[in-house]
Design a protein around this motif. Structure first.
Motif, PDB file in Angstrom:
ATOM      1  N   ILE A 175      56.716  39.376  74.118  1.00 47.35           N
ATOM      2  CA  ILE A 175      57.175  39.525  72.738  1.00 47.35           C
ATOM      3  C   ILE A 175      56.486  38.463  71.885  1.00 47.35           C
ATOM      4  O   ILE A 175      56.523  37.275  72.229  1.00 47.35           O
ATOM      5  CB  ILE A 175      58.709  39.358  72.645  1.00 47.35           C
ATOM      6  N   ALA A 230      59.806  34.509  75.641  1.00 42.07           N
ATOM      7  CA  ALA A 230      58.958  35.427  74.867  1.00 42.07           C
ATOM      8  C   ALA A 230      57.697  35.785  75.646  1.00 42.07           C
ATOM      9  O   ALA A 230      57.290  36.956  75.692  1.00 42.07           O
ATOM     10  CB  ALA A 230      58.605  34.808  73.525  1.00 42.07           C
ATOM     11  N   TRP A 274      59.750  37.585  67.257  1.00 39.87           N
ATOM     12  CA  TRP A 274      60.718  36.492  67.456  1.00 39.87           C
ATOM     13  C   TRP A 274      60.210  35.251  66.742  1.00 39.87           C
ATOM     14  O   TRP A 274      59.084  34.801  66.981  1.00 39.87           O
ATOM     15  CB  TRP A 274      60.853  36.233  68.949  1.00 39.87           C
ATOM     16  N   LEU A 278      66.958  39.697  73.906  1.00 40.42           N
ATOM     17  CA  LEU A 278      65.569  40.106  73.716  1.00 40.42           C
ATOM     18  C   LEU A 278      65.171  41.226  74.670  1.00 40.42           C
ATOM     19  O   LEU A 278      64.411  42.128  74.292  1.00 40.42           O
ATOM     20  CB  LEU A 278      64.652  38.903  73.867  1.00 40.42           C
ATOM     21  N   GLU A 279      65.654  41.189  75.906  1.00 43.43           N
ATOM     22  CA  GLU A 279      65.361  42.282  76.830  1.00 43.43           C
ATOM     23  C   GLU A 279      65.901  43.602  76.298  1.00 43.43           C
ATOM     24  O   GLU A 279      65.197  44.624  76.286  1.00 43.43           O
ATOM     25  CB  GLU A 279      65.969  41.989  78.205  1.00 43.43           C
ATOM     26  N   ASN A 286      64.120  44.671  73.014  1.00 43.11           N
ATOM     27  CA  ASN A 286      62.748  45.109  73.257  1.00 43.11           C
ATOM     28  C   ASN A 286      62.693  46.525  73.826  1.00 43.11           C
ATOM     29  O   ASN A 286      61.678  47.219  73.680  1.00 43.11           O
ATOM     30  CB  ASN A 286      62.065  44.130  74.217  1.00 43.11           C
ATOM     31  N   SER A 287      63.778  46.944  74.470  1.00 47.74           N
ATOM     32  CA  SER A 287      63.832  48.312  74.983  1.00 47.74           C
ATOM     33  C   SER A 287      64.230  49.308  73.900  1.00 47.74           C
ATOM     34  O   SER A 287      64.077  50.515  74.071  1.00 47.74           O
ATOM     35  CB  SER A 287      64.825  48.401  76.148  1.00 47.74           C
ATOM     36  N   LEU A 305      58.407  38.253  78.442  1.00 49.02           N
ATOM     37  CA  LEU A 305      58.727  39.596  77.976  1.00 49.02           C
ATOM     38  C   LEU A 305      57.612  40.203  77.126  1.00 49.02           C
ATOM     39  O   LEU A 305      57.744  41.324  76.639  1.00 49.02           O
ATOM     40  CB  LEU A 305      60.029  39.574  77.158  1.00 49.02           C
ATOM     41  N   GLU A 354      60.457  47.755  68.552  1.00 45.22           N
ATOM     42  CA  GLU A 354      59.430  46.718  68.577  1.00 45.22           C
ATOM     43  C   GLU A 354      60.030  45.431  68.032  1.00 45.22           C
ATOM     44  O   GLU A 354      60.714  45.442  67.001  1.00 45.22           O
ATOM     45  CB  GLU A 354      58.227  47.139  67.743  1.00 45.22           C
ATOM     46  N   CYS A 355      59.789  44.311  68.719  1.00 35.43           N
ATOM     47  CA  CYS A 355      60.428  43.046  68.359  1.00 35.43           C
ATOM     48  C   CYS A 355      59.402  41.968  68.034  1.00 35.43           C
ATOM     49  O   CYS A 355      58.345  41.886  68.672  1.00 35.43           O
ATOM     50  CB  CYS A 355      61.303  42.545  69.506  1.00 35.43           C
TER      51      CYS A 355
END
Length: 213
Positions: free
Chosen positions: A163, A158, A119, A108-109, A112-113, A161, A116-117
């Motif tokens: 997200i 989540a 979850w 996820l890290e 996300n970079s 981060l 756009e995420c």
């Protein structure tokens, strides 16, 4: 700039195993959201049956990067984790909880970079339909208590981060429609109606609506 490409990352429940229409929740979600729209985003189902987070971490980035557009923006919708909790032929679970959470955080890290995420948490299983015999003859056992542990850990990651996280377990574990869809198949992979229910929940999710507007 508008989202033009959406990658759906996961395992068999993302791929849509058990869906008589072969769409899974990603295909059904795209149809629900963009029906009749000739300019709908390109949707890529990157679900691979049987994969744990440890398998996903080795492939997802290359597959997503192959689909990065020359125009517009890409989004990644992620849903995985049930394969990690499986006990195969009575041996300990495939991936210990702390390894699942460590790997999920890394995925996820990095995702996300890149894009756009969103979850999606794991869906429940029907424990009355177990163990599940695979095509190769192995016996797979899944427990909702383990899925809840993973879900709690995912929710915390989540939040850390920032997200958006759709927590499916609390609603679906008590949902008669989803339970029946699991019983109609193997207890892990629902019928098409179960995938349709997931698609409806995602379609009505504020984070999804914000993504596509």
């Amino acid at each position: 700039m508008a989202i033009s490409h959406i990658c759906f990352l996961g395992a068999s429940t993302t791929h849509g195993q058990g869906d008589e229409a072969g769409l899974g929740w990603p295909g059904r979600l795209m149809d629900l959201t963009f029906e009749g729209n000739p300019d709908r985003p390109a949707g890529y189902n990157l679900g691979v049956r049987g994969q744990t987070t440890r398998m996903l971490v080795s492939r997802w980035e290359a597959e997503v990067k192959q689909r990065l557009p020359d125009y517009g923006e890409v989004a990644i919708v992620i849903s995985f984790g049930l394969n990690d909790i499986a006990h195969i032929d009575g041996v300990p679970r495939r991936v210990p909880l702390h390894r699942t959470l460590e790997t999920a955080q890394k995925i996820l890290e990095d995702a996300n970079s890149l894009a756009e995420c969103l979850w999606l948490g794991p869906a429940p299983v029907d424990e009355s339909v177990r163990p599940i015999r695979s095509e190769a003859g192995h016996m797979f056992d899944f427990r909702n208590a383990a899925a809840l542990e993973v879900n709690d850990g995912y929710r915390g990651i989540a939040a850390s981060l920032n997200i958006p996280y759709l927590d499916l377990l609390p609603d679906l574990i008590e949902d008669a429609r989803f339970t029946q869809a699991l019983k109609d198949r193997d207890g892990l992979h629902p019928s098409g109606d179960g995938y349709q229910l997931i698609a409806e929940k995602v379609s009505g999710w504020d984070a999804w609506q914000d993504l596509i507007k």
